[in-house]
Motif scaffolding. Structure first.
Motif, short mmCIF file in Angstrom:
data_model
loop_
_atom_site.label_atom_id
_atom_site.label_comp_id
_atom_site.label_asym_id
_atom_site.label_seq_id
_atom_site.Cartn_x
_atom_site.Cartn_y
_atom_site.Cartn_z
N GLY A 1 5.26 0.69 1.51
CA GLY A 1 3.90 0.94 1.83
C GLY A 1 3.34 2.12 1.10
N ASP A 2 4.38 2.82 0.45
CA ASP A 2 3.86 3.90 -0.43
C ASP A 2 3.39 3.39 -1.84
N LYS A 3 1.92 3.80 -2.20
CA LYS A 3 1.40 3.26 -3.44
C LYS A 3 1.49 4.62 -4.32
N VAL A 4 2.08 5.51 -4.16
CA VAL A 4 2.23 6.69 -5.20
C VAL A 4 3.82 6.67 -5.67
N HIS A 5 4.62 6.79 -4.82
CA HIS A 5 6.06 6.80 -5.18
C HIS A 5 6.69 5.53 -5.39
N ARG A 6 6.41 4.91 -6.63
CA ARG A 6 6.84 3.54 -6.98
C ARG A 6 8.12 3.55 -7.31
N LEU A 7 8.56 2.17 -7.53
CA LEU A 7 9.83 1.90 -8.16
C LEU A 7 10.13 2.64 -9.68
N ILE B 1 12.74 -0.50 -17.12
CA ILE B 1 11.63 -0.51 -16.11
C ILE B 1 11.45 0.77 -15.31
N ILE B 2 12.59 1.68 -15.39
CA ILE B 2 12.45 3.06 -14.65
C ILE B 2 11.96 3.90 -15.46
N GLU B 3 10.54 4.26 -15.58
CA GLU B 3 9.97 5.28 -16.57
C GLU B 3 10.36 6.74 -16.07
N GLU C 1 3.49 -7.33 1.35
CA GLU C 1 2.62 -6.76 0.78
C GLU C 1 3.16 -5.47 -0.06
N GLU C 2 4.13 -5.42 -0.64
CA GLU C 2 4.74 -4.49 -1.53
C GLU C 2 4.30 -4.65 -3.11
N VAL C 3 4.06 -5.71 -3.37
CA VAL C 3 3.54 -5.95 -4.95
C VAL C 3 2.22 -6.59 -4.83
N GLY C 4 1.90 -7.41 -3.77
CA GLY C 4 0.61 -8.02 -4.00
C GLY C 4 0.58 -9.44 -4.46
N ASN C 5 -0.37 -10.30 -3.73
CA ASN C 5 -0.55 -11.66 -4.26
C ASN C 5 -0.60 -11.84 -5.90
#
Length: 437
Positions: free
Chosen positions: A163-169, A194-196, A57-61
């Motif tokens: 589970g953190d939807k704010v601090h992403r990769l 990929i790392i903005e 559930e980190e990236v979603g289906n």
């Protein structure tokens, strides 16, 4: 043409070895910019990804369905990549020593399929020295190639917060390192695809390895301090949360809170640092003390549940207790190294067999790892005590009327509620005997 340019132009491929909570987001992100092979030895997991399902559930289906990443459990596919990212877990043994088996096995598999001109980057958390002293020799042995001449190696610690939807990769600065300046530049350039937030180059692999274990050890120590305060304030009959709220009005407050510290990062990484320090003759004092405090919080909570039940004249053989939440943190299905199990084990020692509900947790993993059969929230009734152990969003939606319906309605005592994460307004719980950290 550099490897970075070849990858950017999709003339060479990237492989991600280990498709879990760390590897999958990395693979998905790179697949938007490059050709990616996603490898995992777990055939069932590969099949789920192939069906467009994301068990982490980190990236979603939706991301799984739309990604161009090629999923495989065939190690021979790794021969088709030139930039390899190793993102397997690094747990600890029962005696709290590092378990390097997953990263060693990944190195052997990759070594068997490594081709000249490749770069290998490890993201798995390890103590300083593992990449160069353990992983590189395995790569050389199983490939027949020479590091520095035939292939290069780097280390870039994962910093994903499950589970953190704010601090992403993409918006977390990436630490990168390499065995030489050439490899460092290549690795930095490739991650910058990929790392903005950008990358932070360090001068050695050991510095990068140390940065990872130290940043999590720092958090562990700070939480341990708050946990110790919570245990003392409990004896003083002082509300710890009110103290923290008052303290946080100062600009330089660090805003840490007491709680259960589990999972595969903060609850594990300090032991890697402690292990290597002791090998060098230094016995950790602060870090080890912090670990001891945090490892004991589940028992502390469990024993307080027992005290409340005894004071309410509830029999240990008949008391009905429900634990809300089994995962190591909120809004993630991962139950690995969850400290909620320490609460459950403490209750079992006193003859109480609690029921456990967790709508987010992986039910098969809960059964396999802990022998626990999770129940549905609609099946909870006739409780003597409810323990809110994990602050899932689903639990935050529980209304007072629904909470009331979970309990016995015999009018003999106040309902016992352990709201560990403070998800309910304490002022509205007049009919409850509330305990929290």
């Amino acid at each position: 043409m550099s490897l970075f340019e070849k990858i950017k132009n999709k003339n060479e491929q990237i492989s991600v070895i280990g498709l879990g909570y760390v590897g999958m987001p990395i693979g998905i992100a790179f697949a938007k910019k490059a050709s990616v092979i996603g490898f995992d030895t777990n055939q069932k997991k590969i099949e789920m990804y192939g069906m467009g399902l994301d068990p982490t559930e980190e990236v979603g289906n939706k991301e799984i369905v739309n990604t161009s990443m090629k999923f495989t459990s065939d190690e021979r596919a790794l021969k088709g990549a030139k930039f390899h990212i190793v993102a397997v877990p690094t747990p600890i043994n029962l005696d709290k020593t590092p378990n390097l088996y997953p990263v060693e096995e990944a190195s052997k598999i990759l070594g068997r399929n490594l081709t000249p001109g490749s770069i290998v980057v490890y993201e798995s958390t390890v103590y300083p020295g593992v990449t160069e002293d353990v992983c590189i020799p395995l790569l050389e042995k199983h490939s027949g190639l020479k590091c520095g001449k035939d292939f290069k190696v780097g280390y870039s610690p994962e910093r994903i917060n499950p589970g953190d939807k704010v601090h992403r990769l993409e918006n977390i600065i990436k630490i990168v390192s390499g065995i030489d300046e050439e490899s460092l530049d290549e690795i930095a350039n490739i991650y910058e695809l990929i790392i903005e937030a950008g990358v932070h180059k360090v001068n050695s692999i050991k510095v990068a390895e140390a940065a990872k274990v130290v940043e999590n050890s720092q958090r562990d120590i700070n939480i341990a301090f708050m946990n110790e305060l919570a245990m003392v304030f409990d004896r003083m009959s002082i509300d710890t949360n009110e103290v923290i709220e008052a303290m946080n009005t100062k600009w330089n407050s660090l805003k840490f809170y007491p709680g259960l510290v589990g999972g595969h990062c903060i609850g594990v990484d300090p032991y890697y640092f402690i292990y290597e320090a002791e090998k060098l003759g230094y016995h950790s004092q602060i870090i080890l003390a912090g670990r001891k405090i945090n490892d004991g919080m589940g028992r502390f909570i469990g024993e307080n549940i027992i005290k409340k039940l005894v004071l309410a004249n509830k029999g240990m053989d008949s008391a009905k207790v429900a634990i809300f939440g089994l995962t190591f943190k909120e809004n993630t299905p991962d139950t690995r190294n969850s400290k909620v199990i320490d609460i459950i084990d403490t209750l079992l020692e006193y003859g109480i067999r609690p029921i456990v509900v967790d709508p987010v947790a992986d039910k098969e993993e809960a059964k396999r790892e802990y022998g626990i059969d999770l129940i549905d929230i609609c099946d909870i009734d006739e409780l003597d005590c409810a323990v809110i152990a994990v602050a899932h969003n689903e639990f935050k939606k529980i209304k007072l009327s629904q909470l009331d319906s979970f309990f016995k309605d015999d009018g003999s005592n106040k309902k016992i509620l352990f709201d560990i994460k403070h998800i309910f307004d304490k002022n509205s719980l007049n009919n409850y005997d509330v305990w929290s950290l």
